[in-house]
Design a protein around this motif. Structure first.
Motif, PDB file in Angstrom:
ATOM      1  N   ASN A  81      72.463   8.245  40.675  1.00  0.00           N
ATOM      2  CA  ASN A  81      72.233   7.022  39.914  1.00  0.00           C
ATOM      3  C   ASN A  81      73.417   6.549  39.078  1.00  0.00           C
ATOM      4  O   ASN A  81      73.350   5.479  38.475  1.00  0.00           O
ATOM      5  CB  ASN A  81      71.031   7.218  38.980  1.00  0.00           C
ATOM      6  N   PHE A  82      74.484   7.332  39.015  1.00  0.00           N
ATOM      7  CA  PHE A  82      75.570   6.997  38.096  1.00  0.00           C
ATOM      8  C   PHE A  82      76.209   5.651  38.430  1.00  0.00           C
ATOM      9  O   PHE A  82      76.517   4.859  37.533  1.00  0.00           O
ATOM     10  CB  PHE A  82      76.631   8.098  38.104  1.00  0.00           C
ATOM     11  N   GLY A  83      76.428   5.385  39.703  1.00  0.00           N
ATOM     12  CA  GLY A  83      77.091   4.148  40.089  1.00  0.00           C
ATOM     13  C   GLY A  83      76.337   2.907  39.616  1.00  0.00           C
ATOM     14  O   GLY A  83      76.929   1.990  39.042  1.00  0.00           O
ATOM     15  N   ALA A  84      75.026   2.892  39.833  1.00  0.00           N
ATOM     16  CA  ALA A  84      74.220   1.744  39.414  1.00  0.00           C
ATOM     17  C   ALA A  84      74.176   1.635  37.893  1.00  0.00           C
ATOM     18  O   ALA A  84      74.233   0.528  37.339  1.00  0.00           O
ATOM     19  CB  ALA A  84      72.805   1.867  39.973  1.00  0.00           C
ATOM     20  N   SER A  85      74.093   2.783  37.208  1.00  0.00           N
ATOM     21  CA  SER A  85      74.046   2.761  35.747  1.00  0.00           C
ATOM     22  C   SER A  85      75.367   2.263  35.167  1.00  0.00           C
ATOM     23  O   SER A  85      75.389   1.528  34.177  1.00  0.00           O
ATOM     24  CB  SER A  85      73.740   4.168  35.208  1.00  0.00           C
ATOM     25  N   LEU A  86      76.482   2.659  35.788  1.00  0.00           N
ATOM     26  CA  LEU A  86      77.791   2.237  35.305  1.00  0.00           C
ATOM     27  C   LEU A  86      77.966   0.726  35.442  1.00  0.00           C
ATOM     28  O   LEU A  86      78.620   0.082  34.618  1.00  0.00           O
ATOM     29  CB  LEU A  86      78.889   2.963  36.082  1.00  0.00           C
ATOM     30  N   ALA A  87      77.378   0.151  36.483  1.00  0.00           N
ATOM     31  CA  ALA A  87      77.493  -1.288  36.710  1.00  0.00           C
ATOM     32  C   ALA A  87      76.576  -2.107  35.807  1.00  0.00           C
ATOM     33  O   ALA A  87      76.732  -3.330  35.698  1.00  0.00           O
ATOM     34  CB  ALA A  87      77.187  -1.605  38.179  1.00  0.00           C
ATOM     35  N   ASP A  88      75.618  -1.451  35.165  1.00  0.00           N
ATOM     36  CA  ASP A  88      74.680  -2.138  34.289  1.00  0.00           C
ATOM     37  C   ASP A  88      75.400  -2.632  33.036  1.00  0.00           C
ATOM     38  O   ASP A  88      76.140  -1.895  32.394  1.00  0.00           O
ATOM     39  CB  ASP A  88      73.543  -1.194  33.904  1.00  0.00           C
ATOM     40  N   ALA A  89      75.179  -3.884  32.671  1.00  0.00           N
ATOM     41  CA  ALA A  89      75.882  -4.480  31.533  1.00  0.00           C
ATOM     42  C   ALA A  89      75.572  -3.763  30.226  1.00  0.00           C
ATOM     43  O   ALA A  89      76.415  -3.688  29.324  1.00  0.00           O
ATOM     44  CB  ALA A  89      75.503  -5.962  31.412  1.00  0.00           C
ATOM     45  N   PHE A  90      74.370  -3.203  30.112  1.00  0.00           N
ATOM     46  CA  PHE A  90      73.975  -2.533  28.869  1.00  0.00           C
ATOM     47  C   PHE A  90      74.410  -1.068  28.855  1.00  0.00           C
ATOM     48  O   PHE A  90      74.888  -0.560  27.846  1.00  0.00           O
ATOM     49  CB  PHE A  90      72.453  -2.626  28.702  1.00  0.00           C
ATOM     50  N   LEU A  91      74.268  -0.380  29.990  1.00  0.00           N
ATOM     51  CA  LEU A  91      74.537   1.047  30.037  1.00  0.00           C
ATOM     52  C   LEU A  91      76.003   1.392  30.271  1.00  0.00           C
ATOM     53  O   LEU A  91      76.466   2.468  29.865  1.00  0.00           O
ATOM     54  CB  LEU A  91      73.710   1.704  31.160  1.00  0.00           C
ATOM     55  N   GLY A  92      76.723   0.508  30.937  1.00  0.00           N
ATOM     56  CA  GLY A  92      78.072   0.833  31.386  1.00  0.00           C
ATOM     57  C   GLY A  92      78.999   1.306  30.286  1.00  0.00           C
ATOM     58  O   GLY A  92      79.721   2.295  30.442  1.00  0.00           O
ATOM     59  N   GLU A  93      78.992   0.620  29.140  1.00  0.00           N
ATOM     60  CA  GLU A  93      79.900   0.985  28.049  1.00  0.00           C
ATOM     61  C   GLU A  93      79.567   2.368  27.498  1.00  0.00           C
ATOM     62  O   GLU A  93      80.463   3.162  27.182  1.00  0.00           O
ATOM     63  CB  GLU A  93      79.816  -0.057  26.928  1.00  0.00           C
ATOM     64  N   THR A  94      78.271   2.682  27.392  1.00  0.00           N
ATOM     65  CA  THR A  94      77.860   4.005  26.916  1.00  0.00           C
ATOM     66  C   THR A  94      78.371   5.092  27.844  1.00  0.00           C
ATOM     67  O   THR A  94      78.912   6.113  27.403  1.00  0.00           O
ATOM     68  CB  THR A  94      76.325   4.086  26.818  1.00  0.00           C
ATOM     69  N   LEU A  95      78.216   4.890  29.143  1.00  0.00           N
ATOM     70  CA  LEU A  95      78.654   5.899  30.104  1.00  0.00           C
ATOM     71  C   LEU A  95      80.174   6.056  30.090  1.00  0.00           C
ATOM     72  O   LEU A  95      80.682   7.183  30.188  1.00  0.00           O
ATOM     73  CB  LEU A  95      78.177   5.523  31.510  1.00  0.00           C
ATOM     74  N   ARG A  96      80.889   4.962  29.974  1.00  0.00           N
ATOM     75  CA  ARG A  96      82.350   5.047  29.935  1.00  0.00           C
ATOM     76  C   ARG A  96      82.833   5.819  28.712  1.00  0.00           C
ATOM     77  O   ARG A  96      83.761   6.622  28.789  1.00  0.00           O
ATOM     78  CB  ARG A  96      82.962   3.641  29.958  1.00  0.00           C
TER      79      ARG A  96
END
Length: 310
Positions: A126-141
């Protein structure tokens, strides 16, 4: 009194942090570890391992314990520092949306703690889809940028294309971090507890290097043995010197067929075996190797060949 070493385990919701912590608490590593989590009710520990419960603390029969953070993180740290005997290592499992940078700053500011490193758990599915999410992406980065070690979970069920893309993404976001394939959350305790490179800086939060970067990280795979087998000394010595593709480290504590126990360690081409005090539990060995070359099944076959039944 020496400061308590601290390891942070971070990662988004569902990445597999709790599974990793569960294996660590159930492991026979011989250390008195305290794990601080948001809610240990989520950790499916074997009932036989739980010695007693006292409020928001679980005492385990292997000398480890598990405490909940509750409403006050600072209060939880203070309670741990007052424990007698003190833990030999503190592992903090952050919440799924937590920024390890901020939690790490707290550990660095406490004189009775010493930060060993940050481990970030990544879900290969699921990481790829979560990283592309506008809300989640910054948190994951932000989480990945802080990692000294990235644990890749669910690689066994991830589509081949997704896994290949994940490797490339991690190499871009955290080129200096080690990467370990950790299917089913099984990670050699040594990889979690040993010192890691600290990346608690925000001058370059996404691992940028002025338009270029070099991937110095490496992806590893682990192997673990625990059991009642007894090692043949000559065969063990031969294994420590054998050519095993991709092997990075092999270490353990085992009984020998000629009597007594030994500790052994191999790092690269260097190896060592010496007498050791018998532990309370079973014999144990762990290995870590480069994922693209190291075959745990091959090492398991070679290991089985050196054992005799107890």
């Amino acid at each position: 009194m020496s400061p308590i070493p601290v390891t942070l385990i971070a990662g988004y919701l569902g990445a597999g942090k709790t599974t990793v912590v569960n294996h660590l608490l159930s492991d026979t590593h011989g250390m008195r570890i305290c794990v601080l989590v948001n809610d240990f009710g989520e950790i499916a520990l074997d009932a036989d391992l739980i010695e007693n419960r006292s409020g928001d603390t679980l005492a385990l029969s292997n000398g480890c314990m598990c405490c909940t953070i509750g409403d006050d993180f600072y209060d939880a740290i203070d309670r741990i520092l007052r424990l007698d005997p003190r833990p030999e290592h503190l592992v903090i499992e952050t919440s799924g949306v937590a920024d390890p940078f901020k939690v790490g700053q707290i550990a660095l500011a406490e004189p009775d703690l010493t930060l060993q490193g940050v481990v970030v758990v990544v879900d290969a599915v699921n990481f790829g889809a979560s990283l592309a999410d506008a809300f989640l992406g910054e948190t994951l980065r932000n989480q990945i940028a802080t990692a000294g070690l990235v644990l890749v979970t669910k690689s066994d069920i991830a589509p081949q294309g997704a896994l290949k893309q994940l490797r490339a993404t991690l190499a871009e976001l955290a080129p200096e971090a080690l990467r370990l394939v950790a299917d089913y959350g099984r990670v050699p305790a040594e990889m979690l507890l040993e010192p890691l490179a600290l990346r608690l800086r925000r001058d370059a939060p996404h691992a940028g290097h002025g338009g270029h970067h070099h991937d110095h990280g490496a992806e590893y795979r682990g192997w673990v043995y625990r059991g009642d087998g007894v090692a043949d000394p000559a065969a063990l010595d031969a294994l420590l010197k054998a050519a095993i593709p991709g092997l990075y480290r092999l270490k353990g504590l085992m009984p020998l067929s000629d009597g007594g126990w030994c500790s052994f360690h191999r790092a690269g081409a260097q190896s060592d075996r010496r007498p050791a005090t018998p532990p309370k539990g079973q014999g144990r060995a762990v290995a870590v190797g480069l994922a693209d070359r190291f075959d745990p099944a091959q090492l398991q076959s070679a290991w089985d060949a050196i054992l005799r039944n107890a």
